[in-house]
Enzyme design. Structure first.
Site, PDB file in Angstrom:
ATOM      1  N   ASP A   1       0.707  -1.300  -0.171  1.00  0.00           N
ATOM      2  CA  ASP A   1       0.009   0.094  -0.068  1.00  0.00           C
ATOM      3  C   ASP A   1       0.634   1.205  -0.013  1.00  0.00           C
ATOM      4  O   ASP A   1       1.914   1.449   0.409  1.00  0.00           O
ATOM      5  CB  ASP A   1      -0.948  -0.069   1.169  1.00  0.00           C
ATOM      6  CG  ASP A   1      -0.218   0.053   2.386  1.00  0.00           C
ATOM      7  OD1 ASP A   1       0.999  -0.631   2.758  1.00  0.00           O
ATOM      8  OD2 ASP A   1      -0.616   0.765   3.512  1.00  0.00           O
TER       9      ASP A   1
ATOM     10  N   GLU B   1      -0.039  -0.867   5.761  1.00  0.00           N
ATOM     11  CA  GLU B   1       1.119  -0.527   6.523  1.00  0.00           C
ATOM     12  C   GLU B   1       0.905   0.928   6.697  1.00  0.00           C
ATOM     13  O   GLU B   1       1.770   1.444   7.816  1.00  0.00           O
ATOM     14  CB  GLU B   1       2.379  -0.965   5.716  1.00  0.00           C
ATOM     15  CG  GLU B   1       3.712  -0.788   6.679  1.00  0.00           C
ATOM     16  CD  GLU B   1       4.147   0.656   6.593  1.00  0.00           C
ATOM     17  OE1 GLU B   1       5.182   0.723   7.316  1.00  0.00           O
ATOM     18  OE2 GLU B   1       3.927   1.444   5.864  1.00  0.00           O
TER      19      GLU B   1
END
Length: 367
Positions: free
Chosen positions: A79, A137
């Site tokens: 991400d 994350e």
């Protein structure tokens, strides 16, 4: 009829790591929208007979099962922070050095691209490898795919050493600092500002807190041969009710980055002592990770990559591995100073250096 979902582009893992980086960066995967990239990764790995592929949510795990005596875990998050007119990617040259520009290039899809290429190509590595590409994350900890995976499939975390592909300019950065966030609260008594002597100004009282912060001298702490620089800073302040009211509360939001020689609990105790006499509310705290460079696999990895290991000042998910008893380091292309920036970019030579370093180690060429 509703529109059919648009499939994500196919990943060609036989392409160069630079080209793979560009492809996966152009698949936008801001936190919460990782599914298209996770789909593409899962499809690309489905053709790799030497890998045992598992998917948990939008986290993809691929394991070799060669029966080797040692196993490493190599991980990276898929991400990114939100896009801000920095996709699609483009190539550019700055001062004679070639870069790939765009969201995710440094943090950390270039590292993921290197990992994907090697996962597909190295059918019989010198050690067994568990590759992990995870979501969530860049957002709240409870959405972190690595943490979710560790809770649901702890068996996948069997390993002797871990590498996280965070941007390090393709240098090894051992462990990481811990982090704690607190609010120091000052109290007062409301009154009309025209008769301020009737009240007690909570914002004025916060000056004592700011004086403590201004007098703080950042410590440099040696831990297992690496020197971690600490930091203690106000990162926000809030207070006030209206333009004609003496405030009865003020909050100074403080972030403490501490060396991994102390635990999060010890760091919080230190903060309570430092701000003794004030009300302290703990927002969150996370342990750091010791360098992890004394593990045998870490030493082999360091020899293969070369250079001098450095400390990681920021908190990273190596701390999750450390908490599980797995020594871990950060190693990936990209300058962390450009991470999250609108001009985020990665030097192409760093992508190649990272690939060469991991390939040399995983093929046993440096032994």
């Amino acid at each position: 009829m509703p529109d059919s979902p648009v499939p994500s582009p196919a990943l060609d893992l036989s392409a160069s790591s630079v080209d793979i980086t560009r492809t996966i960066c152009d698949i936008e995967s801001v936190s919460g929208n990782e599914a298209p990239l996770a789909d593409a990764i899962e499809r690309a790995l489905a053709h790799c007979d030497h890998l045992e592929v598992t998917r948990v949510g939008n986290t993809i795990v691929a394991r070799t099962t060669g029966g080797k005596s040692k196993r490493a875990i190599i991980a990276g998050h898929i991400d990114t922070v939100p896009v801000n007119a920095n996709l699609p990617t483009r190539f550019e040259t700055i001062d004679g050095r070639d870069y790939l520009w765009g969201r995710g290039t440094a943090d950390m899809k270039s590292g993921v691209a290197v990992q994907l290429k090697l996962a597909a190509e190295l059918t019989d590595p010198a050690i067994d490898v568990t590759w992990m590409w995870y979501d969530g994350e860049e957002v709240e900890s409870d959405k972190n795919g690595l943490g979710i995976l560790a809770a649901s499939r702890p068996d996948l975390f069997e390993g002797d050493f871990a590498i996280l592909g965070e941007p390090t300019r393709s240098d090894i950065e051992g462990g990481c600092n811990g982090t704690a966030r607190i609010d120091v609260v000052t109290r007062g008594r409301r009154a009309h500002s025209a008769r301020s002597w009737v009240g007690e100004n909570a914002i004025h009282r916060a000056a004592q807190v700011l004086n403590i912060l201004a007098a703080y001298l950042p410590a440099s702490v040696e831990v297992d041969g690496l020197v971690y620089r600490e930091g203690l800073n106000a990162v926000g302040i809030s207070g006030g009710i209206a333009g004609n009211v003496i405030p009865d509360e003020c909050r100074v939001h403080i972030n403490y980055r501490f060396a991994p020689n102390q635990s999060a609990a010890e760091a919080v105790s230190y903060l309570r002592r430092l701000f003794g006499g004030f009300e302290v509310e703990v927002i969150d705290a996370a342990d750091g990770a010791r360098p992890g460079l004394d593990a045998p696999l870490a030493q082999e990895f360091t020899r293969a990559v070369g250079g001098t290991a450095l400390p990681k000042y920021g908190w990273t998910d190596v701390a999750r591995f450390s908490a599980l008893g797995i020594p871990a380091v950060n190693y990936g292309p990209g300058d962390p100073l450009t991470a999250h920036a609108d001009d985020e970019r990665v030097a192409l030579d760093e992508i190649i250096a990272c690939e060469n370093g991991l390939r040399t180690w995983l093929t046993g060429a440096a032994v």
